[in-house]
Design a protein around this motif. Structure first.
Motif, PDB file in Angstrom:
ATOM      1  N   LYS A 115       0.863  -1.184   0.000  1.00  0.00           N
ATOM      2  CA  LYS A 115       0.000   0.000   0.000  1.00  0.00           C
ATOM      3  C   LYS A 115       0.893   1.225   0.000  1.00  0.00           C
ATOM      4  CE  LYS A 115      -3.863  -1.808   2.691  1.00  0.00           C
ATOM      5  NZ  LYS A 115      -5.094  -1.541   2.054  1.00  0.00           N
ATOM      6  N   LEU A 116       0.314   2.342  -0.389  1.00  0.00           N
ATOM      7  CA  LEU A 116       1.048   3.594  -0.369  1.00  0.00           C
ATOM      8  C   LEU A 116       1.464   3.917   1.067  1.00  0.00           C
ATOM      9  CD1 LEU A 116       2.070   6.069  -1.924  1.00  0.00           C
ATOM     10  CD2 LEU A 116      -0.171   7.117  -1.528  1.00  0.00           C
ATOM     11  N   ALA A 117       2.722   4.160   1.246  1.00  0.00           N
ATOM     12  CA  ALA A 117       3.265   4.505   2.559  1.00  0.00           C
ATOM     13  C   ALA A 117       3.305   6.024   2.666  1.00  0.00           C
ATOM     14  CB  ALA A 117       4.659   3.916   2.721  1.00  0.00           C
ATOM     15  N   LYS A 118       2.716   6.538   3.703  1.00  0.00           N
ATOM     16  CA  LYS A 118       2.724   7.982   3.976  1.00  0.00           C
ATOM     17  C   LYS A 118       2.959   8.163   5.465  1.00  0.00           C
ATOM     18  CE  LYS A 118       1.109  10.119   0.113  1.00  0.00           C
ATOM     19  NZ  LYS A 118       1.282  11.448  -0.360  1.00  0.00           N
ATOM     20  N   GLY A 119       3.693   9.212   5.810  1.00  0.00           N
ATOM     21  CA  GLY A 119       3.935   9.500   7.216  1.00  0.00           C
ATOM     22  C   GLY A 119       5.008   8.614   7.808  1.00  0.00           C
ATOM     23  N   ASP A 120       5.049   8.594   9.141  1.00  0.00           N
ATOM     24  CA  ASP A 120       6.026   7.758   9.837  1.00  0.00           C
ATOM     25  C   ASP A 120       5.720   6.285   9.587  1.00  0.00           C
ATOM     26  OD1 ASP A 120       6.876  10.177  10.853  1.00  0.00           O
ATOM     27  OD2 ASP A 120       6.320   9.743  12.927  1.00  0.00           O
ATOM     28  N   LEU A 121       6.781   5.485   9.523  1.00  0.00           N
ATOM     29  CA  LEU A 121       6.628   4.044   9.301  1.00  0.00           C
ATOM     30  C   LEU A 121       7.302   3.266  10.417  1.00  0.00           C
ATOM     31  CD1 LEU A 121       7.455   3.790   5.487  1.00  0.00           C
ATOM     32  CD2 LEU A 121       5.194   3.917   6.571  1.00  0.00           C
ATOM     33  N   LEU A 122       6.728   2.103  10.728  1.00  0.00           N
ATOM     34  CA  LEU A 122       7.339   1.151  11.656  1.00  0.00           C
ATOM     35  C   LEU A 122       7.693  -0.111  10.894  1.00  0.00           C
ATOM     36  CD1 LEU A 122       5.062   1.219  14.849  1.00  0.00           C
ATOM     37  CD2 LEU A 122       7.263   2.347  14.516  1.00  0.00           C
ATOM     38  N   ALA A 123       8.847  -0.676  11.209  1.00  0.00           N
ATOM     39  CA  ALA A 123       9.235  -1.986  10.681  1.00  0.00           C
ATOM     40  C   ALA A 123       9.388  -2.920  11.871  1.00  0.00           C
ATOM     41  CB  ALA A 123      10.548  -1.884   9.914  1.00  0.00           C
ATOM     42  N   THR A 124       8.672  -4.038  11.828  1.00  0.00           N
ATOM     43  CA  THR A 124       8.709  -5.020  12.907  1.00  0.00           C
ATOM     44  C   THR A 124       9.280  -6.322  12.353  1.00  0.00           C
ATOM     45  OG1 THR A 124       6.780  -3.995  13.932  1.00  0.00           O
ATOM     46  CG2 THR A 124       7.336  -6.246  14.637  1.00  0.00           C
ATOM     47  N   ALA A 125      10.396  -6.750  12.932  1.00  0.00           N
ATOM     48  CA  ALA A 125      11.099  -7.951  12.471  1.00  0.00           C
ATOM     49  C   ALA A 125      10.953  -9.084  13.471  1.00  0.00           C
ATOM     50  CB  ALA A 125      12.581  -7.635  12.260  1.00  0.00           C
ATOM     51  N   THR A 126      10.789 -10.304  12.931  1.00  0.00           N
ATOM     52  CA  THR A 126      10.746 -11.516  13.754  1.00  0.00           C
ATOM     53  C   THR A 126      11.601 -12.594  13.091  1.00  0.00           C
ATOM     54  OG1 THR A 126       8.723 -12.245  12.645  1.00  0.00           O
ATOM     55  CG2 THR A 126       8.449 -11.053  14.722  1.00  0.00           C
ATOM     56  N   LEU A 127      12.215 -13.430  13.917  1.00  0.00           N
ATOM     57  CA  LEU A 127      13.004 -14.554  13.391  1.00  0.00           C
ATOM     58  C   LEU A 127      12.068 -15.611  12.827  1.00  0.00           C
ATOM     59  CD1 LEU A 127      15.753 -15.179  16.101  1.00  0.00           C
ATOM     60  CD2 LEU A 127      16.052 -14.183  13.836  1.00  0.00           C
ATOM     61  N   GLY A 128      12.475 -16.203  11.716  1.00  0.00           N
ATOM     62  CA  GLY A 128      11.675 -17.234  11.081  1.00  0.00           C
ATOM     63  C   GLY A 128      12.067 -18.653  11.471  1.00  0.00           C
ATOM     64  N   ARG A 129      13.100 -18.785  12.296  1.00  0.00           N
ATOM     65  CA  ARG A 129      13.519 -20.093  12.824  1.00  0.00           C
ATOM     66  C   ARG A 129      13.871 -19.915  14.288  1.00  0.00           C
ATOM     67  NH1 ARG A 129      18.390 -22.750   9.839  1.00  0.00           N
ATOM     68  NH2 ARG A 129      17.948 -24.387  11.334  1.00  0.00           N
ATOM     69  N   ALA A 130      13.794 -20.994  15.019  1.00  0.00           N
ATOM     70  CA  ALA A 130      14.149 -20.943  16.432  1.00  0.00           C
ATOM     71  C   ALA A 130      15.637 -20.667  16.589  1.00  0.00           C
ATOM     72  CB  ALA A 130      13.790 -22.263  17.110  1.00  0.00           C
ATOM     73  N   LYS A 131      15.960 -19.775  17.496  1.00  0.00           N
ATOM     74  CA  LYS A 131      17.348 -19.420  17.767  1.00  0.00           C
ATOM     75  C   LYS A 131      18.176 -20.659  18.107  1.00  0.00           C
ATOM     76  CE  LYS A 131      20.036 -16.665  21.045  1.00  0.00           C
ATOM     77  NZ  LYS A 131      19.967 -15.721  22.168  1.00  0.00           N
ATOM     78  N   ALA A 132      17.634 -21.530  18.939  1.00  0.00           N
ATOM     79  CA  ALA A 132      18.366 -22.734  19.354  1.00  0.00           C
ATOM     80  C   ALA A 132      18.690 -23.632  18.164  1.00  0.00           C
ATOM     81  CB  ALA A 132      17.552 -23.510  20.391  1.00  0.00           C
ATOM     82  N   GLU A 133      17.780 -23.722  17.221  1.00  0.00           N
ATOM     83  CA  GLU A 133      17.995 -24.543  16.018  1.00  0.00           C
ATOM     84  C   GLU A 133      19.155 -23.989  15.182  1.00  0.00           C
ATOM     85  OE1 GLU A 133      15.261 -24.873  12.197  1.00  0.00           O
ATOM     86  OE2 GLU A 133      14.302 -25.793  13.949  1.00  0.00           O
ATOM     87  N   VAL A 134      19.192 -22.678  15.040  1.00  0.00           N
ATOM     88  CA  VAL A 134      20.278 -22.034  14.297  1.00  0.00           C
ATOM     89  C   VAL A 134      21.609 -22.277  14.995  1.00  0.00           C
ATOM     90  CG1 VAL A 134      21.197 -19.803  13.522  1.00  0.00           C
ATOM     91  CG2 VAL A 134      18.746 -20.281  13.304  1.00  0.00           C
ATOM     92  N   LEU A 135      21.622 -22.129  16.321  1.00  0.00           N
ATOM     93  CA  LEU A 135      22.857 -22.338  17.078  1.00  0.00           C
ATOM     94  C   LEU A 135      23.306 -23.796  17.041  1.00  0.00           C
ATOM     95  CD1 LEU A 135      22.295 -19.959  20.118  1.00  0.00           C
ATOM     96  CD2 LEU A 135      23.805 -19.623  18.128  1.00  0.00           C
ATOM     97  N   ASP A 136      22.359 -24.731  17.028  1.00  0.00           N
ATOM     98  CA  ASP A 136      22.722 -26.149  16.905  1.00  0.00           C
ATOM     99  C   ASP A 136      23.484 -26.405  15.603  1.00  0.00           C
ATOM    100  OD1 ASP A 136      21.574 -26.782  19.345  1.00  0.00           O
ATOM    101  OD2 ASP A 136      19.737 -27.635  18.468  1.00  0.00           O
ATOM    102  N   GLU A 137      23.026 -25.801  14.510  1.00  0.00           N
ATOM    103  CA  GLU A 137      23.721 -25.962  13.231  1.00  0.00           C
ATOM    104  C   GLU A 137      25.118 -25.335  13.278  1.00  0.00           C
ATOM    105  OE1 GLU A 137      21.481 -24.702   9.813  1.00  0.00           O
ATOM    106  OE2 GLU A 137      19.771 -25.964  10.360  1.00  0.00           O
ATOM    107  N   LEU A 138      25.218 -24.165  13.887  1.00  0.00           N
ATOM    108  CA  LEU A 138      26.524 -23.508  14.018  1.00  0.00           C
ATOM    109  C   LEU A 138      27.462 -24.375  14.860  1.00  0.00           C
ATOM    110  CD1 LEU A 138      28.177 -20.966  13.314  1.00  0.00           C
ATOM    111  CD2 LEU A 138      27.313 -19.957  15.455  1.00  0.00           C
ATOM    112  N   ASP A 139      26.946 -24.920  15.955  1.00  0.00           N
ATOM    113  CA  ASP A 139      27.745 -25.798  16.818  1.00  0.00           C
ATOM    114  C   ASP A 139      28.213 -27.049  16.078  1.00  0.00           C
ATOM    115  OD1 ASP A 139      27.427 -24.054  18.964  1.00  0.00           O
ATOM    116  OD2 ASP A 139      25.775 -25.207  19.853  1.00  0.00           O
ATOM    117  N   ALA A 140      27.428 -27.507  15.110  1.00  0.00           N
ATOM    118  CA  ALA A 140      27.769 -28.704  14.332  1.00  0.00           C
ATOM    119  C   ALA A 140      28.739 -28.392  13.198  1.00  0.00           C
ATOM    120  CB  ALA A 140      26.491 -29.339  13.781  1.00  0.00           C
TER     121      ALA A 140
END
Length: 150
Positions: free
Chosen positions: A92-117
């Motif tokens: 949609k047309l963006a006018k005025g102040d904007l907010l961006a809300t970010a969320t992780l799409g994978r569990a943090k622990a799952e990502v860290l398990d892969e890094l640990d491996a």
């Protein structure tokens, strides 16, 4: 270093000049969610009087970076977070102040398990851009990786 040991917004404002250029404000930065605000600035308007698509992209990408640093900043001694790819949809047309809300799409622990491996984990960050009336003006998904240090 954990997100509790430093201010994510101050860190990113100091280390990413584009954040300061656009005057982005960090309203919330946790490992669960990051919320950034971009105030309406005529200097960054497009031909229809809203923020330029590049400014909206930067707002959303910056929100994704904030949650990544909040969630994985304590891993930077062994891996560097890097954006791999991004896809944005302008809704949609963006006018005025904007907010961006970010969320992780994978569990943090799952990502860290892969890094640990010994792997190079990839994970999506989903960002919703809204205007003051709550209407969603854009949606972005950024795929990030934690690249192990050599």
């Amino acid at each position: 270093m954990t997100a509790d040991q430093f201010n994510v917004g101050e860190f990113l404002t100091a280390s990413v000049p584009m954040v300061a250029t656009l005057g982005l404000e960090y309203l919330e930065t946790t490992d669960q969610r990051a919320v950034l605000r971009m105030t309406d600035q005529k200097a960054y308007h497009n031909h229809v009087g809203g923020p330029h698509a590049g400014a909206m992209f930067t707002l959303a990408e910056s929100a994704s970076g904030a949650i990544v640093i909040a969630a994985f900043g304590d891993q930077m001694s062994r891996a560097v977070p890097l954006a791999v790819k991004a896809e944005i949809g302008y809704k949609k047309l963006a006018k005025g102040d904007l907010l961006a809300t970010a969320t992780l799409g994978r569990a943090k622990a799952e990502v860290l398990d892969e890094l640990d491996a010994g792997q190079r984990p990839e994970f999506p960050v989903h960002v919703e851009i809204t205007r003051a009336d709550g209407a969603v003006t854009g949606e972005m998904t950024i795929t990030w990786t934690l690249r192990p240090n050599s």
